[in-house]
Design a protein around this motif. Structure first.
Motif, PDB file in Angstrom:
ATOM      1  N   ILE A   6       0.673  -1.295   0.099  1.00 56.87           N
ATOM      2  CA  ILE A   6      -0.014   0.264   0.016  1.00 56.87           C
ATOM      3  C   ILE A   6       0.915   1.396  -0.035  1.00 56.87           C
ATOM      4  O   ILE A   6       1.777   1.373   0.907  1.00 56.87           O
ATOM      5  N   LEU A   7       0.576   2.127  -0.937  1.00 54.96           N
ATOM      6  CA  LEU A   7       1.218   3.600  -1.013  1.00 54.96           C
ATOM      7  C   LEU A   7       0.461   4.562  -0.276  1.00 54.96           C
ATOM      8  O   LEU A   7      -0.676   4.808  -0.653  1.00 54.96           O
ATOM      9  N   ILE A   8       0.987   5.494   0.426  1.00 55.12           N
ATOM     10  CA  ILE A   8       0.456   6.634   1.374  1.00 55.12           C
ATOM     11  C   ILE A   8       1.172   7.815   0.858  1.00 55.12           C
ATOM     12  O   ILE A   8       2.321   8.269   1.241  1.00 55.12           O
ATOM     13  N   PRO A   9       0.565   8.380  -0.182  1.00 51.12           N
ATOM     14  CA  PRO A   9       1.381   9.940  -0.547  1.00 51.12           C
ATOM     15  C   PRO A   9       0.870  10.740   0.416  1.00 51.12           C
ATOM     16  O   PRO A   9      -0.332  10.818   1.000  1.00 51.12           O
ATOM     17  N   THR A  10       1.721  11.673   0.935  1.00 53.24           N
ATOM     18  CA  THR A  10       1.224  12.816   1.903  1.00 53.24           C
ATOM     19  C   THR A  10       1.623  14.063   1.540  1.00 53.24           C
ATOM     20  O   THR A  10       2.642  14.309   0.687  1.00 53.24           O
ATOM     21  N   ASP A  11       0.848  15.184   1.801  1.00 52.64           N
ATOM     22  CA  ASP A  11       1.194  16.452   1.795  1.00 52.64           C
ATOM     23  C   ASP A  11       1.076  17.292   2.970  1.00 52.64           C
ATOM     24  O   ASP A  11       1.204  18.470   2.811  1.00 52.64           O
ATOM     25  N   TYR A  38       6.409  11.613   0.204  1.00 52.49           N
ATOM     26  CA  TYR A  38       6.195  13.044   0.333  1.00 52.49           C
ATOM     27  C   TYR A  38       6.819  13.659  -1.078  1.00 52.49           C
ATOM     28  O   TYR A  38       8.028  13.466  -1.305  1.00 52.49           O
ATOM     29  N   VAL A  39       6.353  14.297  -1.728  1.00 52.77           N
ATOM     30  CA  VAL A  39       6.835  14.724  -3.093  1.00 52.77           C
ATOM     31  C   VAL A  39       6.992  16.303  -3.067  1.00 52.77           C
ATOM     32  O   VAL A  39       6.155  17.178  -2.727  1.00 52.77           O
ATOM     33  N   VAL A  40       8.449  16.657  -3.180  1.00 46.86           N
ATOM     34  CA  VAL A  40       8.650  18.094  -3.217  1.00 46.86           C
ATOM     35  C   VAL A  40       8.352  18.485  -4.497  1.00 46.86           C
ATOM     36  O   VAL A  40       9.022  18.181  -5.748  1.00 46.86           O
ATOM     37  N   SER A  56      16.544  27.362  -1.080  1.00 44.30           N
ATOM     38  CA  SER A  56      15.999  27.584   0.244  1.00 44.30           C
ATOM     39  C   SER A  56      14.737  27.128   0.461  1.00 44.30           C
ATOM     40  O   SER A  56      14.307  26.411   1.402  1.00 44.30           O
ATOM     41  N   MET A  57      13.895  27.458  -0.583  1.00 43.00           N
ATOM     42  CA  MET A  57      12.438  26.615  -0.585  1.00 43.00           C
ATOM     43  C   MET A  57      12.406  25.213  -0.761  1.00 43.00           C
ATOM     44  O   MET A  57      12.011  24.717   0.013  1.00 43.00           O
ATOM     45  N   LYS A  58      13.626  24.506  -1.329  1.00 42.35           N
ATOM     46  CA  LYS A  58      13.811  23.237  -1.266  1.00 42.35           C
ATOM     47  C   LYS A  58      13.781  22.652   0.161  1.00 42.35           C
ATOM     48  O   LYS A  58      13.412  21.581   0.560  1.00 42.35           O
ATOM     49  N   VAL A  59      14.761  23.244   0.864  1.00 44.76           N
ATOM     50  CA  VAL A  59      15.382  23.001   2.100  1.00 44.76           C
ATOM     51  C   VAL A  59      14.024  22.889   3.203  1.00 44.76           C
ATOM     52  O   VAL A  59      13.645  22.048   4.015  1.00 44.76           O
ATOM     53  N   ILE A  60      13.060  24.008   2.932  1.00 43.61           N
ATOM     54  CA  ILE A  60      11.975  24.289   3.738  1.00 43.61           C
ATOM     55  C   ILE A  60      10.962  22.978   3.477  1.00 43.61           C
ATOM     56  O   ILE A  60      10.303  22.101   4.239  1.00 43.61           O
ATOM     57  N   LEU A  61      10.543  22.845   1.966  1.00 43.36           N
ATOM     58  CA  LEU A  61       9.723  21.858   1.637  1.00 43.36           C
ATOM     59  C   LEU A  61      10.199  20.517   2.082  1.00 43.36           C
ATOM     60  O   LEU A  61       9.463  19.557   2.341  1.00 43.36           O
TER      61      LEU A  61
END
Length: 150
Positions: A6-11, A38-40, A56-61
């Protein structure tokens, strides 16, 4: 039907945690292997210079993703369900569908925000795209508003 994987994608939203609760209960009952991702989302940053703002946004995400996956890991541990988590980068619907194929999952369980009208037209729905493109069944969990009279 037996769901072995089972796959659980989360945001990190509340509805995605509700979907995770459903998925983990199914996994516990069927002794399934569980993956959570979790997909950035890189789409908003296409065309920007790779240094500076994007980095910097990538690090936050990524930090947001780690926190979201940690919540699901804790929920899995409480239920005695083994889980493998991973942070992916790309367009969310595509990455989720591709990951599901790579891992040969039997079921994807994810939350849906229930966007309608202009929001749906402009933004689309990751859940809708996944459900159309996935090679396996997709269980969509929507946020249920609590009735104050109950």
């Amino acid at each position: 039907m037996v769901y072995r994987k089972i796959l659980i994608p989360t945001d990190s939203s509340e509805v995605s945690l509700e979907a995770a609760r459903h998925a983990l209960e199914i996994a516990k009952a069927m002794n399934s292997r569980v993956y959570a991702v979790y997909v950035v989302d890189i789409v908003p940053f296409i065309g920007l210079p790779t240094e500076g703002l994007w980095e910097s946004m990538k690090v936050i995400l990524e930090e947001e993703g780690k926190e979201a996956l940690k919540k699901i890991e804790d929920m899995a541990k409480e239920r005695g369900v083994e889980i493998k988590t991973e942070i992916l980068e790309g367009t969310p619907a595509k990455e989720i569908v591709d990951y599901a194929k790579r891992k040969d999952v039997d079921l994807i369980v994810m939350g849906t925000t229930g966007k309608t009208g202009l929001d749906k037209l402009l933004l689309g729905s990751v859940a809708e795209k996944v459900s159309k493109r996935a090679h396996c069944p997709v269980l969509l969990v929507k946020k249920i508003e609590k009735n104050e009279e109950e």
